[in-house]
Design a protein around this motif. Structure first.
Motif, short mmCIF file in Angstrom:
data_model
loop_
_atom_site.label_atom_id
_atom_site.label_comp_id
_atom_site.label_asym_id
_atom_site.label_seq_id
_atom_site.Cartn_x
_atom_site.Cartn_y
_atom_site.Cartn_z
N TYR A 27 -95.24 41.07 39.86
CA TYR A 27 -93.91 40.92 40.46
C TYR A 27 -92.77 40.84 39.44
CZ TYR A 27 -96.39 40.07 44.81
OH TYR A 27 -97.19 40.21 45.92
N THR A 28 -93.10 40.86 38.15
CA THR A 28 -92.04 40.76 37.14
C THR A 28 -92.13 41.90 36.13
OG1 THR A 28 -92.08 38.34 37.42
CG2 THR A 28 -90.89 39.21 35.52
N ALA A 204 -89.72 40.48 46.51
CA ALA A 204 -90.95 40.29 47.30
C ALA A 204 -91.68 39.00 46.96
CB ALA A 204 -91.88 41.49 47.10
N LEU A 205 -91.48 38.48 45.74
CA LEU A 205 -92.17 37.25 45.35
C LEU A 205 -91.61 36.03 46.07
CD1 LEU A 205 -94.29 35.87 43.52
CD2 LEU A 205 -92.52 35.71 41.75
N ARG A 206 -90.37 36.10 46.51
CA ARG A 206 -89.73 34.92 47.12
C ARG A 206 -90.52 34.39 48.31
NH1 ARG A 206 -84.12 33.32 47.41
NH2 ARG A 206 -83.42 35.38 46.73
N ALA A 207 -90.99 35.29 49.17
CA ALA A 207 -91.73 34.87 50.36
C ALA A 207 -93.13 34.37 50.03
CB ALA A 207 -91.80 36.02 51.36
N ILE A 208 -93.69 34.86 48.93
CA ILE A 208 -95.06 34.51 48.56
C ILE A 208 -95.12 33.21 47.79
CG2 ILE A 208 -97.08 35.29 47.26
CD1 ILE A 208 -96.03 38.17 47.72
N ASN A 209 -94.21 33.05 46.84
CA ASN A 209 -94.19 31.87 45.98
C ASN A 209 -92.75 31.57 45.60
OD1 ASN A 209 -94.48 29.94 43.91
ND2 ASN A 209 -96.41 30.83 43.20
N ARG A 212 -92.04 29.85 42.13
CA ARG A 212 -92.21 30.72 40.98
C ARG A 212 -91.13 31.80 40.94
NH1 ARG A 212 -96.61 31.34 37.68
NH2 ARG A 212 -96.92 29.17 38.25
N TYR A 213 -90.70 32.24 42.12
CA TYR A 213 -89.61 33.23 42.18
C TYR A 213 -88.35 32.68 41.50
CZ TYR A 213 -85.81 36.06 44.02
OH TYR A 213 -84.68 36.83 44.12
N VAL A 214 -88.01 31.44 41.83
CA VAL A 214 -86.82 30.83 41.24
C VAL A 214 -86.98 30.75 39.72
CG1 VAL A 214 -85.48 28.71 41.04
CG2 VAL A 214 -86.14 29.57 43.30
N ARG A 215 -88.14 30.32 39.28
CA ARG A 215 -88.37 30.17 37.84
C ARG A 215 -88.27 31.51 37.11
NH1 ARG A 215 -93.87 27.64 35.04
NH2 ARG A 215 -93.22 27.92 32.88
N THR A 217 -86.61 34.09 37.97
CA THR A 217 -85.30 34.73 38.06
C THR A 217 -84.23 33.94 37.32
OG1 THR A 217 -84.96 33.67 40.22
CG2 THR A 217 -85.73 35.95 40.23
N GLU A 218 -84.57 32.73 36.91
CA GLU A 218 -83.60 31.90 36.19
C GLU A 218 -83.88 31.79 34.70
OE1 GLU A 218 -82.18 28.82 39.73
OE2 GLU A 218 -83.44 28.10 38.10
N ARG A 219 -85.14 31.99 34.30
CA ARG A 219 -85.52 31.86 32.90
C ARG A 219 -86.19 33.15 32.43
NH1 ARG A 219 -88.90 26.16 33.26
NH2 ARG A 219 -87.33 24.95 34.43
N PRO A 220 -85.87 33.60 31.22
CA PRO A 220 -86.51 34.83 30.73
C PRO A 220 -87.96 34.58 30.38
CG PRO A 220 -85.20 33.85 29.00
CD PRO A 220 -84.93 33.02 30.23
N SER A 221 -88.81 35.52 30.76
CA SER A 221 -90.22 35.46 30.39
C SER A 221 -90.61 36.62 29.48
CB SER A 221 -91.11 35.51 31.65
OG SER A 221 -90.93 34.36 32.44
N PHE A 222 -90.05 37.80 29.77
CA PHE A 222 -90.41 39.00 29.02
C PHE A 222 -89.15 39.75 28.59
CE2 PHE A 222 -93.79 38.68 32.42
CZ PHE A 222 -94.71 38.05 31.61
#
Length: 229
Positions: A27-28, A204-209, A212-215, A217-222
């Motif tokens: 999802y990311t 699509a991740l918002r409905a599933i988790n 984790r979606y908020v995390r 979309t607010e913090r860079p991972s990659f």
């Protein structure tokens, strides 16, 4: 990926399962890399560090011819099971030359979340440039330096090897790098930087988790780059 730092045995099984539908991969990073690739119909693509074959499967489904390699026999097995005869899959240590590929033999190369595991990044980048045709593209994603800094602390400019615990007891060993180091290395290898993105989770991740979606979309991972030979 590098055979030394690849996910072998049970670790490979766990990684393949998480990569299939996990928030970070499915999802990311994967949607971002597919968006950077654009239309791939008719192109010959190398998936360098293919993991369980999920990126390769997406490219095949979009009409590309794919050669997929990974340093883990376990993950090569998962990729072959997923791809069947739709792609060529083989085991290969990315810390060694891409001797299975001729000069200018690919239209595009994908290296998703692998570079930080390699011990000889300069040689790998040189090999990628060699196997790409003139004007070919190179898609590269890796852990975001700010995310690593937030987690490990200390100096942002620390580029030591670290271990990051993941779900189900899996540990990821990789080398930290700064954004400056990442961009400098690809430019020194002769690539032209076309675009840099910091992938966020797709809707699509918002409905599933939702948490984790908020995390994601607010913090860079990659961080992901589209480069041109």
């Amino acid at each position: 990926m590098s055979a030394v730092h690849a996910y072998h045995g049970q670790g490979g099984d766990i990684f393949a399962a998480h990569a299939a539908d996990g928030p970070h991969n499915a999802y990311t990073d994967r949607p971002a890399m597919l968006a950077l690739a654009g239309d791939v119909a008719g192109l010959r693509i190398l998936d360098a560090g293919c993991g369980g074959g999920h990126y390769a499967a997406e490219f095949v489904g979009r009409g590309a011819e794919v050669v997929a390699v990974d340093g883990s026999a376990t993950l090569v097995g998962h990729a072959r099971a997923l791809l069947g005869d739709r792609a060529e899959v083989q085991q290969h240590d990315l810390d060694t030359p891409l001797d299975f590929a001729g000069d200018a033999s690919f239209d595009g190369v994908v290296c998703a979340l692998v570079l930080h595991h390699l011990t000889d990044r300069a040689r790998f980048l040189g090999e990628v440039r060699r196997v790409l045709r003139p004007g070919g593209w190179f898609l590269l994603s890796t852990t975001h330096p700010v995310s690593d800094w937030r987690y490990f602390g200390g100096s942002y400019f620390d580029e030591s090897w670290v271990e990051f615990p993941q779900a189900d007891g899996l540990t990821m060993r990789f080398q930290r790098m700064t954004l400056e180091s990442l961009v400098t290395e690809v430019l020194d290898a002769g690539f032209v930087l076309e675009r840099l993105v910091e992938p966020r989770a797709v809707e699509a991740l918002r409905a599933i988790n939702p948490e984790r979606y908020v995390r994601l979309t607010e913090r860079p991972s990659f961080v992901a780059l589209r480069l041109r030979r």
